[in-house]
Design an enzyme around this catalytic site. Structure first.
Site, mmCIF file in Angstrom:
data_model
loop_
_atom_site.group_PDB
_atom_site.id
_atom_site.type_symbol
_atom_site.label_atom_id
_atom_site.label_comp_id
_atom_site.label_asym_id
_atom_site.label_seq_id
_atom_site.Cartn_x
_atom_site.Cartn_y
_atom_site.Cartn_z
ATOM 1 N N ASP A 124 19.047 15.056 50.071
ATOM 2 C CA ASP A 124 19.368 13.708 49.584
ATOM 3 C C ASP A 124 19.632 13.643 48.091
ATOM 4 O O ASP A 124 19.491 12.569 47.484
ATOM 5 C CB ASP A 124 18.236 12.745 49.951
ATOM 6 C CG ASP A 124 18.293 12.346 51.408
ATOM 7 O OD1 ASP A 124 19.395 12.019 51.886
ATOM 8 O OD2 ASP A 124 17.245 12.368 52.076
ATOM 9 N N ASP A 185 23.514 10.585 57.917
ATOM 10 C CA ASP A 185 23.254 10.139 56.551
ATOM 11 C C ASP A 185 23.751 11.144 55.506
ATOM 12 O O ASP A 185 24.084 10.773 54.375
ATOM 13 C CB ASP A 185 21.757 9.932 56.312
ATOM 14 C CG ASP A 185 20.993 9.332 57.468
ATOM 15 O OD1 ASP A 185 21.349 9.606 58.630
ATOM 16 O OD2 ASP A 185 20.009 8.616 57.224
ATOM 17 N N THR A 245 18.317 11.100 68.444
ATOM 18 C CA THR A 245 18.041 10.139 67.385
ATOM 19 C C THR A 245 16.619 10.332 66.899
ATOM 20 O O THR A 245 15.755 10.823 67.619
ATOM 21 C CB THR A 245 18.242 8.688 67.844
ATOM 22 O OG1 THR A 245 18.294 7.835 66.704
ATOM 23 C CG2 THR A 245 17.105 8.221 68.755
#
Length: 412
Positions: A124, A185, A245
């Site tokens: 990230d 993401d 998920t």
């Protein structure tokens, strides 16, 4: 040039559960007919008031405000994936207002994220560094910010596996069966690499970003153009081991924020590469979201489009904020008719988010901006709360709306 944090830096240097919220009535009337320029101005004024109070509460404490928990602002440390969003929001407030207090606060909080540039334990870094250092470099041209971003890009590429063609998202969790997990993401972190490729004149960064986007395009999407949250790969062969998920309702469901990450990510990657397949995918994801039969009238999605509890399911204002920002950029790359649809949809989302139904008043919501976000419902975490990344993309989208209304280039 636009408001995505890394898109303009080179040029600049030489961006309770809610169920049935009303579309009309008292809550929406305050924003429904207001001219867009006035909407942006008034919303930033409210944002400055809220964040002024929030900043005063947290500035002398270590950490970064992420959400509200048990009625108190929850602070996280620099290793949290959301750490960069608060400094990023401060930079956007400075950009919108020109007020030096926001610049000073943004400089302070950006410096606090410095350790992230060497953090090899997560993917990230685009979030953690791009929001703060990226916007800081874009707005100030400080060469130290450039150096931090390049260091972060160099760290991020250590997670790339050429056999898979992807950057590994998470280290392997205890008791998990994954071997190389990649979440949708992760598309959001590729902008750090495409920027670094230009800044350092190093094609390797761009090549990795393209490889990751191509692999995600091949393996993450269903025939209806919705996305799985996580694809697990065999790191030795690159074969897909499973599609599941973690944060959505079910493996085959359309987790709303995941769809927004995909829309934003492929729009950004088209801007960065001009690869037609990325633009086509962005249009497809946009159509999935905009035309979904379970999208509420106010265009703020439920946390998962396939939650069987709809309409008695939580909303996710952060997904709406990300989507609106992405659509305002995607409009730049669409023909006139489609561009008008994208801008109108994004503006409708922003009018909803700027209404009292979602925008916190004084003393509410821990002095974050947006109410009614959902972080991780399957884990029972961050349900119907503010989230710092929702605020960040809300402010970004408002700046993009302002630029679009002014006829400026609002995306990159």
């Amino acid at each position: 040039m636009g408001y995505s944090p890394l898109a303009r830096v080179l040029a600049t240097a030489v961006c309770g559960i809610v169920t049935t919220l009303p579309l009309v009535g008292t809550a929406m009337a305050a924003t429904a007919d207001k001219p867009a320029a006035e909407l942006v101005r008034d919303t930033f004024a409210a944002a400055a008031e809220r964040y002024g109070t929030l900043l005063a509460k947290v500035q002398r404490q270590p950490g970064f405000p992420r959400t509200v928990e048990n009625g108190e602002v929850r602070l996280v440390d620099v290793k949290d994936w959301t750490a960069g969003f608060f400094p990023g929001s401060l930079w956007y407030l400075y950009e919108a207002t020109g007020d030096a207090r926001w610049r000073a606060a943004a400089i302070d909080y950006t410096a606090r994220t410095a350790p992230a540039k060497f953090d090899k334990t997560q993917h990230d870094l685009g979030f953690m560094l791009g929001a703060g250092y990226g916007n800081g470099y874009r707005l100030t041209g400080d060469p130290a910010y450039r150096d931090a971003l390049l260091a972060g890009a160099t760290t991020l590429v250590t997670r790339f596996n050429p056999k898979v063609g992807s950057i590994q998202s998470w280290d392997l969790w205890k008791n998990s069966t994954w071997t190389f997990p990649v979440i949708v993401d992760n598309m959001m972190n590729l902008e750090l690499l495409t920027w670094a490729s230009r800044a350092a004149n190093e094609p390797h960064y761009r090549d990795i970003a393209i490889a990751h986007a191509d692999t995600t395009l091949k393996n993450h999407f269903r025939p209806d153009h919705s996305s799985y949250h996580l694809v697990d790969y065999d790191p030795q062969s690159g074969a897909v081991r499973g599609r599941i998920t973690v944060q959505g309702n079910a493996d085959a469901s359309a987790w709303a924020r995941g769809q927004a990450w995909g829309l934003y990510g492929y729009t950004m990657m088209y801007r960065e590469t001009r690869k037609d397949e990325y633009l086509r995918q962005a249009h497809r994801i946009a159509a999935f979201i905009m035309n979904h039969p379970r999208l509420p009238a106010d265009k703020v999605p439920y946390w998962d489009f396939d939650d069987p509890a709809i309409p008695d399911a939580p909303r996710d204002s952060s997904a709406a904020a990300i989507t609106s920002s992405a659509l305002l950029e995607l409009a730049r790359f669409a023909d006139k008719g489609l561009a008008q649809r994208y801008r109108a949809f994004a503006e409708a989302q922003l009018r909803s988010l700027a209404s009292p139904a979602y925008l916190a008043g004084p003393g509410e919501n821990g002095d974050f901006l947006l109410k009614h976000a959902t972080g991780h419902k399957p884990a029972g975490k961050e349900i119907d709360v503010p989230l710092n990344y929702g605020d960040y993309y809300f402010l970004e989208a408002l700046l993009r709306l302002k630029a679009a209304q002014g006829g400026a280039d609002a995306g990159g």
